[in-house]
Motif scaffolding. Structure first.
Motif, PDB file in Angstrom:
ATOM      1  N   LEU A  48     -29.690 -41.722 -55.686  1.00  0.00           N
ATOM      2  CA  LEU A  48     -28.235 -41.709 -55.854  1.00  0.00           C
ATOM      3  C   LEU A  48     -27.735 -40.315 -56.220  1.00  0.00           C
ATOM      4  O   LEU A  48     -26.633 -39.916 -55.831  1.00  0.00           O
ATOM      5  CB  LEU A  48     -27.813 -42.699 -56.946  1.00  0.00           C
ATOM      6  CG  LEU A  48     -28.068 -44.176 -56.654  1.00  0.00           C
ATOM      7  CD1 LEU A  48     -27.697 -45.020 -57.867  1.00  0.00           C
ATOM      8  CD2 LEU A  48     -27.280 -44.627 -55.432  1.00  0.00           C
ATOM      9  N   HIS A  49     -28.511 -39.584 -56.994  1.00  0.00           N
ATOM     10  CA  HIS A  49     -28.215 -38.192 -57.343  1.00  0.00           C
ATOM     11  C   HIS A  49     -26.773 -37.997 -57.851  1.00  0.00           C
ATOM     12  O   HIS A  49     -26.072 -37.075 -57.430  1.00  0.00           O
ATOM     13  CB  HIS A  49     -28.506 -37.256 -56.163  1.00  0.00           C
ATOM     14  CG  HIS A  49     -29.984 -37.045 -55.943  1.00  0.00           C
ATOM     15  ND1 HIS A  49     -30.783 -36.401 -56.863  1.00  0.00           N
ATOM     16  CD2 HIS A  49     -30.798 -37.397 -54.913  1.00  0.00           C
ATOM     17  CE1 HIS A  49     -32.030 -36.358 -56.408  1.00  0.00           C
ATOM     18  NE2 HIS A  49     -32.068 -36.969 -55.227  1.00  0.00           N
ATOM     19  N   VAL A  50     -26.351 -38.861 -58.739  1.00  0.00           N
ATOM     20  CA  VAL A  50     -25.049 -38.798 -59.419  1.00  0.00           C
ATOM     21  C   VAL A  50     -23.879 -38.965 -58.454  1.00  0.00           C
ATOM     22  O   VAL A  50     -22.735 -38.681 -58.806  1.00  0.00           O
ATOM     23  CB  VAL A  50     -24.878 -37.501 -60.255  1.00  0.00           C
ATOM     24  CG1 VAL A  50     -23.926 -37.737 -61.432  1.00  0.00           C
ATOM     25  CG2 VAL A  50     -26.181 -36.980 -60.809  1.00  0.00           C
ATOM     26  N   HIS A  51     -24.127 -39.441 -57.242  1.00  0.00           N
ATOM     27  CA  HIS A  51     -23.037 -39.653 -56.288  1.00  0.00           C
ATOM     28  C   HIS A  51     -22.367 -40.989 -56.609  1.00  0.00           C
ATOM     29  O   HIS A  51     -22.648 -42.012 -55.990  1.00  0.00           O
ATOM     30  CB  HIS A  51     -23.553 -39.629 -54.850  1.00  0.00           C
ATOM     31  CG  HIS A  51     -23.964 -38.272 -54.383  1.00  0.00           C
ATOM     32  ND1 HIS A  51     -23.061 -37.242 -54.219  1.00  0.00           N
ATOM     33  CD2 HIS A  51     -25.182 -37.766 -54.072  1.00  0.00           C
ATOM     34  CE1 HIS A  51     -23.699 -36.158 -53.811  1.00  0.00           C
ATOM     35  NE2 HIS A  51     -24.983 -36.451 -53.716  1.00  0.00           N
ATOM     36  N   GLN A  95     -29.440 -36.630 -61.613  1.00  0.00           N
ATOM     37  CA  GLN A  95     -29.236 -35.214 -61.260  1.00  0.00           C
ATOM     38  C   GLN A  95     -28.953 -35.116 -59.768  1.00  0.00           C
ATOM     39  O   GLN A  95     -29.391 -35.965 -59.006  1.00  0.00           O
ATOM     40  CB  GLN A  95     -30.500 -34.412 -61.615  1.00  0.00           C
ATOM     41  CG  GLN A  95     -30.457 -32.937 -61.276  1.00  0.00           C
ATOM     42  CD  GLN A  95     -30.868 -32.629 -59.829  1.00  0.00           C
ATOM     43  OE1 GLN A  95     -31.335 -33.500 -59.108  1.00  0.00           O
ATOM     44  NE2 GLN A  95     -30.670 -31.388 -59.413  1.00  0.00           N
ATOM     45  N   GLY A  96     -28.210 -34.070 -59.377  1.00  0.00           N
ATOM     46  CA  GLY A  96     -28.088 -33.880 -57.937  1.00  0.00           C
ATOM     47  C   GLY A  96     -26.773 -33.357 -57.425  1.00  0.00           C
ATOM     48  O   GLY A  96     -26.659 -33.020 -56.255  1.00  0.00           O
ATOM     49  N   ASN A  97     -25.729 -33.276 -58.250  1.00  0.00           N
ATOM     50  CA  ASN A  97     -24.489 -32.665 -57.785  1.00  0.00           C
ATOM     51  C   ASN A  97     -23.797 -31.983 -58.961  1.00  0.00           C
ATOM     52  O   ASN A  97     -24.241 -32.084 -60.113  1.00  0.00           O
ATOM     53  CB  ASN A  97     -23.584 -33.702 -57.093  1.00  0.00           C
ATOM     54  CG  ASN A  97     -23.042 -34.760 -58.038  1.00  0.00           C
ATOM     55  OD1 ASN A  97     -23.000 -34.582 -59.252  1.00  0.00           O
ATOM     56  ND2 ASN A  97     -22.604 -35.880 -57.472  1.00  0.00           N
ATOM     57  N   PRO A  98     -22.714 -31.251 -58.712  1.00  0.00           N
ATOM     58  CA  PRO A  98     -22.062 -30.507 -59.793  1.00  0.00           C
ATOM     59  C   PRO A  98     -21.579 -31.372 -60.946  1.00  0.00           C
ATOM     60  O   PRO A  98     -21.528 -30.899 -62.084  1.00  0.00           O
ATOM     61  CB  PRO A  98     -20.897 -29.809 -59.078  1.00  0.00           C
ATOM     62  CG  PRO A  98     -21.396 -29.600 -57.686  1.00  0.00           C
ATOM     63  CD  PRO A  98     -22.187 -30.846 -57.384  1.00  0.00           C
ATOM     64  N   MET A  99     -21.207 -32.629 -60.682  1.00  0.00           N
ATOM     65  CA  MET A  99     -20.806 -33.485 -61.786  1.00  0.00           C
ATOM     66  C   MET A  99     -21.972 -33.708 -62.743  1.00  0.00           C
ATOM     67  O   MET A  99     -21.807 -33.687 -63.968  1.00  0.00           O
ATOM     68  CB  MET A  99     -20.274 -34.831 -61.291  1.00  0.00           C
ATOM     69  CG  MET A  99     -19.782 -35.713 -62.434  1.00  0.00           C
ATOM     70  SD  MET A  99     -19.046 -37.285 -61.908  1.00  0.00           S
ATOM     71  CE  MET A  99     -20.508 -38.201 -61.419  1.00  0.00           C
ATOM     72  N   GLY A 100     -23.168 -33.907 -62.199  1.00  0.00           N
ATOM     73  CA  GLY A 100     -24.341 -34.080 -63.033  1.00  0.00           C
ATOM     74  C   GLY A 100     -24.641 -32.845 -63.860  1.00  0.00           C
ATOM     75  O   GLY A 100     -24.969 -32.935 -65.050  1.00  0.00           O
ATOM     76  N   ASP A 101     -24.515 -31.663 -63.240  1.00  0.00           N
ATOM     77  CA  ASP A 101     -24.738 -30.412 -63.973  1.00  0.00           C
ATOM     78  C   ASP A 101     -23.679 -30.213 -65.052  1.00  0.00           C
ATOM     79  O   ASP A 101     -23.986 -29.740 -66.150  1.00  0.00           O
ATOM     80  CB  ASP A 101     -24.713 -29.228 -63.005  1.00  0.00           C
ATOM     81  CG  ASP A 101     -25.932 -29.192 -62.090  1.00  0.00           C
ATOM     82  OD1 ASP A 101     -26.932 -29.878 -62.404  1.00  0.00           O
ATOM     83  OD2 ASP A 101     -25.884 -28.486 -61.067  1.00  0.00           O
ATOM     84  N   TYR A 102     -22.441 -30.570 -64.747  1.00  0.00           N
ATOM     85  CA  TYR A 102     -21.367 -30.420 -65.729  1.00  0.00           C
ATOM     86  C   TYR A 102     -21.649 -31.263 -66.972  1.00  0.00           C
ATOM     87  O   TYR A 102     -21.493 -30.799 -68.106  1.00  0.00           O
ATOM     88  CB  TYR A 102     -20.026 -30.823 -65.112  1.00  0.00           C
ATOM     89  CG  TYR A 102     -18.925 -30.973 -66.136  1.00  0.00           C
ATOM     90  CD1 TYR A 102     -18.316 -29.852 -66.701  1.00  0.00           C
ATOM     91  CD2 TYR A 102     -18.519 -32.237 -66.562  1.00  0.00           C
ATOM     92  CE1 TYR A 102     -17.317 -29.991 -67.659  1.00  0.00           C
ATOM     93  CE2 TYR A 102     -17.527 -32.385 -67.513  1.00  0.00           C
ATOM     94  CZ  TYR A 102     -16.930 -31.257 -68.061  1.00  0.00           C
ATOM     95  OH  TYR A 102     -15.967 -31.406 -69.022  1.00  0.00           O
ATOM     96  N   ILE A 103     -22.067 -32.506 -66.746  1.00  0.00           N
ATOM     97  CA  ILE A 103     -22.335 -33.389 -67.884  1.00  0.00           C
ATOM     98  C   ILE A 103     -23.508 -32.867 -68.702  1.00  0.00           C
ATOM     99  O   ILE A 103     -23.489 -32.893 -69.937  1.00  0.00           O
ATOM    100  CB  ILE A 103     -22.605 -34.817 -67.392  1.00  0.00           C
ATOM    101  CG1 ILE A 103     -21.327 -35.399 -66.778  1.00  0.00           C
ATOM    102  CG2 ILE A 103     -23.095 -35.722 -68.523  1.00  0.00           C
ATOM    103  CD1 ILE A 103     -21.547 -36.647 -65.972  1.00  0.00           C
ATOM    104  N   ALA A 104     -24.524 -32.350 -68.033  1.00  0.00           N
ATOM    105  CA  ALA A 104     -25.721 -31.881 -68.736  1.00  0.00           C
ATOM    106  C   ALA A 104     -25.502 -30.554 -69.450  1.00  0.00           C
ATOM    107  O   ALA A 104     -25.944 -30.370 -70.586  1.00  0.00           O
ATOM    108  CB  ALA A 104     -26.884 -31.759 -67.758  1.00  0.00           C
TER     109      ALA A 104
END
Length: 247
Positions: A48-51, A95-104
């Motif tokens: 799913l990679h945060v999609h 993990q897997g897209n900019p939203m995931g990086d933003y949260i982390a």
């Protein structure tokens, strides 16, 4: 115990064969089961990679070919065709897209915060998930805080905090397996209790790929070694069927 049958025909072909019937009381795939037989439809998502939403964060525009929000509609349709179903995830959701990086990296995760992808998976109604290799990209603390909000079990048998003489004596990072109590409805409409065993595995190469997060904190056992140890134990605990989620 009912016999579990795989759905062998499509919904369209089923409807074609029953065109002259006056009434079909059960769902299409369930209607093919006889008394004492039950169909169990197993659905699985992976990577799913945060999609969560149908959105391309790199192009900054909607994209209708991705997103659990869109997949949820397909899941609902598939569920409606089967009286008995399970929805599982095979990992790589965190993990897997900019939203995931933003949260982390930007927003951070405090105790009690819900990760959006976990909220989405709760909403869709997953029965269980395993970990993928990318779940470890942000470190163990972030991972464990994110999993705390899951309303479904997340399992992984071969990520180990302390090793015992054999895998069944390990202290694993999370539960190695789970046995779900479910009811299946057979072709006559009768209900039967069943125990569904689910066990999860992640590539041992995570120890190389995320060494900075994992070295000194966990180790990863060989997948087959773990399976050979745990599966007999699951059978002893009453699992009628066993499903392996191996990322």
């Amino acid at each position: 115990m009912p016999r579990i049958l795989a759905p062998a025909m499509s919904r369209r072909s089923f409807l074609a064969t029953t065109a002259g019937a006056s009434l079909v009381a059960l769902h299409p795939f369930s209607a093919r089961a006889a008394a004492g037989q039950a169909h169990l439809r197993i659905m699985e998502t992976t990577d799913l990679h945060v999609h969560v939403w149908p959105y391309d964060y790199y192009a900054d525009r909607p994209r209708d070919t991705v997103g659990l929000a869109r997949t949820a509609a397909h899941i609902a349709d598939i569920r409606s065709e089967a009286t008995n179903s399970l929805l599982l995830d095979n990992g790589d959701f965190l993990q897997g897209n900019p939203m995931g990086d933003y949260i982390a990296y930007e927003r951070g995760r405090k105790e009690g915060d819900m990760h959006p992808v976990i909220t989405a998976m709760n909403t869709v109604g997953f029965d269980a998930s395993t970990l993928g290799n990318h779940e470890f990209n942000y470190g163990l603390d972030f991972l464990m805080k994110s999993l705390a909000g899951a309303n479904f079990p997340v399992i992984s048998a071969n990520v180990v905090k302390t090793q015992g003489a054999d895998p069944t004596q390990d202290t694993t990072l999370i539960k190695p397996y789970v046995i779900l109590d479910r009811e299946l409805t057979d072709g006559a409409g009768e209900k039967h209790a069943i125990k569904v065993g689910l066990i999860g595995f992640v590539p041992p190469q995570i120890m190389n790929w995320d060494r900075k997060h994992l070295e000194g904190n966990v180790t990863a056992r060989d997948i087959l070694q773990s399976a050979r140890a745990y599966v007999p134990q699951m059978r002893e605990e009453g699992a009628d069927i066993i499903i392996a989620l191996s990322h």
